[in-house]
Structure formats: structure tokens, C-alpha cells
Write a protein that holds these residues in place. Structure first.
Motif, PDB file in Angstrom:
ATOM      1  N   TRP A 154       0.804  -1.215   0.000  1.00  0.00           N
ATOM      2  CA  TRP A 154       0.000   0.000   0.000  1.00  0.00           C
ATOM      3  C   TRP A 154       0.839   1.267   0.000  1.00  0.00           C
ATOM      4  N   ASP A 155       2.142   1.182   0.314  1.00  0.00           N
ATOM      5  CA  ASP A 155       2.996   2.373   0.284  1.00  0.00           C
ATOM      6  C   ASP A 155       3.110   2.946  -1.123  1.00  0.00           C
ATOM      7  N   SER A 156       3.017   2.115  -2.134  1.00  0.00           N
ATOM      8  CA  SER A 156       3.148   2.591  -3.515  1.00  0.00           C
ATOM      9  C   SER A 156       1.835   3.139  -4.070  1.00  0.00           C
ATOM     10  N   ILE A 167      -7.322   5.595   1.477  1.00  0.00           N
ATOM     11  CA  ILE A 167      -7.276   4.158   1.185  1.00  0.00           C
ATOM     12  C   ILE A 167      -5.893   3.558   1.391  1.00  0.00           C
ATOM     13  N   GLY A 168      -4.838   4.358   1.274  1.00  0.00           N
ATOM     14  CA  GLY A 168      -3.486   3.840   1.418  1.00  0.00           C
ATOM     15  C   GLY A 168      -2.901   3.997   2.795  1.00  0.00           C
ATOM     16  N   ALA A 169      -3.647   4.535   3.736  1.00  0.00           N
ATOM     17  CA  ALA A 169      -3.110   4.758   5.077  1.00  0.00           C
ATOM     18  C   ALA A 169      -2.968   3.433   5.815  1.00  0.00           C
ATOM     19  N   ARG A 170      -1.748   3.094   6.168  1.00  0.00           N
ATOM     20  CA  ARG A 170      -1.496   1.837   6.881  1.00  0.00           C
ATOM     21  C   ARG A 170      -1.629   2.021   8.390  1.00  0.00           C
ATOM     22  N   ASP A 171      -1.352   3.187   8.864  1.00  0.00           N
ATOM     23  CA  ASP A 171      -1.440   3.461  10.304  1.00  0.00           C
ATOM     24  C   ASP A 171      -2.883   3.839  10.644  1.00  0.00           C
ATOM     25  N   TYR A 172      -3.438   3.237  11.689  1.00  0.00           N
ATOM     26  CA  TYR A 172      -4.836   3.499  12.064  1.00  0.00           C
ATOM     27  C   TYR A 172      -5.055   4.957  12.449  1.00  0.00           C
TER      28      TYR A 172
END
Length: 185
Positions: A154-156, A167-172
């Protein structure tokens, strides 16, 4: 100096190979060549009779080495020492993924897995290291209360110029902040 018994030596030499594979799961070529080519060749040279044929000794020892490795892996997968041993399932599925590959080639994998769940219950071992679960109440117990976190893929997915997208945020925490900002606009 007495030479070791080739059969016993080749079979016992395959056990450390299995333990190494089990612990480290190597996938790089040098380690694989070392474990699957160099090790049995070395065992063949150590066990070769002085007047014997080198090629015959190599073929015999390598065959015994690979048979010992396969038997060790198969016996571990169906033994109670395996971490998934407590989950029911067909022995063919516990041993290898080849059976499910055969079933899926016919296009009826979903029917087969449904039949397994009807026979064995909500949790079925469908591979050496794979479970099939059809009970929705177990999702929280498996994934945790926050669900499955997004991986590095998801970083890309960032849109150029924007620091954070929803949509790409991995941290809550970042996801919650981005969600609040988008709700205000």
C-alpha cells in the motif's frame, strides 16, 4: 579407517537438511544447491568404497538422501509434532498441496472444500501449512479486533503530491485523521 554404512549415513544426513529447511525456509539458490546437491554429493564421497564405481555410489547415496528427506518431511507433516496437527483434514491434504491442485484443476475446488467442512467442521486443514475456516465468528479471533493491517504494498498507492490518502493509510491513527479531514470537506 572404516567407511560408514552408506544407507544409514545417507538417511541420517538428510535429517539435518530437513531441520534446516523447517527452521530457515531457504529460497536463495546458493543454500538450495548446498543442501540439495553439495550435501548428498559429499555424503557419497565419504561413503564411497575405494574400489567402487563413483557414479554408482553417487546415484545410490543421492537417492537414499532424497528418500530420507522426503520421508522425514512427510512423517513430520502427519505427526502430532506439527503445529497444525490438532486440526482435522484428509491425510492427502496434510502431506502436500498436490491433491488440492488436482481438485482445483477440475474447477470444483469450492465444492470439495465445502464437503470437507461438512465432514470435519468449521476448521479444516487443507494443506501442510494451511487451514480453511468457514465460521465468521472466528474472524476477530484470527485477525484481531482491528482486522488485518495493510502491508507494504500500500505504500506505492500514494497519489503524487498528497502526503496521506485514505485508502493507502497503513497506520490506524493516520487513517482516522484522513477520514475526519475528508468528512469535513
Amino acid at each position: 579407517m572404516a567407511r560408514p554404512n552408506p544407507t544409514v549415513f545417507a538417511l541420517s544426513a538428510s535429517l539435518p537438511c530437513h531441520l534446516f529447511f523447517k527452521k530457515y525456509e531457504p529460497s536463495d539458490v546458493p543454500r538450495l544447491v548446498g543442501l540439495l546437491v553439495v550435501s548428498p554429493t559429499l555424503v557419497a564421497f565419504l561413503c564411497q568404497e575405494e574400489s567402487g564405481n563413483l557414479l554408482k555410489s553417487l546415484l545410490r547415496t543421492c537417492s537414499l538422501y532424497y528418500c530420507g528427506l522426503i520421508l522425514s518431511i512427510l512423517s513430520y507433516r502427519i505427526s502430532p509434532l506439527h503445529p497444525l496437527a490438532k486440526y482435522p483434514g484428509p491425510v492427502a491434504c496434510k502431506i502436500s498441496k498436490l491433491w488440492l491442485t488436482h481438485v482445483s484443476s477440475g474447477g470444483k475446488l469450492h465444492v470439495y472444500v465445502k464437503g470437507l467442512h461438512d465432514r470435519y467442521g468449521p476448521i479444516v486443514r487443507v494443506g501442510p501449512n494451511e487451514l480453511s475456516i468457514n465460521d465468521s465468528s472466528l474472524v476477530t479471533a484470527i485477525l484481531g479486533p482491528n482486522g488485518m493491517p495493510k502491508g507494504p504494498l500500500w505504500d506505492s498507492r500514494r497519489i503524487s503530491g498528497k502526503k496521506s490518502i485514505l485508502i493507502g493509510a497503513r497506520d490506524y491513527k493516520n487513517h482516522a485523521e484522513a477520514r475526519n479531514i475528508s468528512a469535513l470537506k
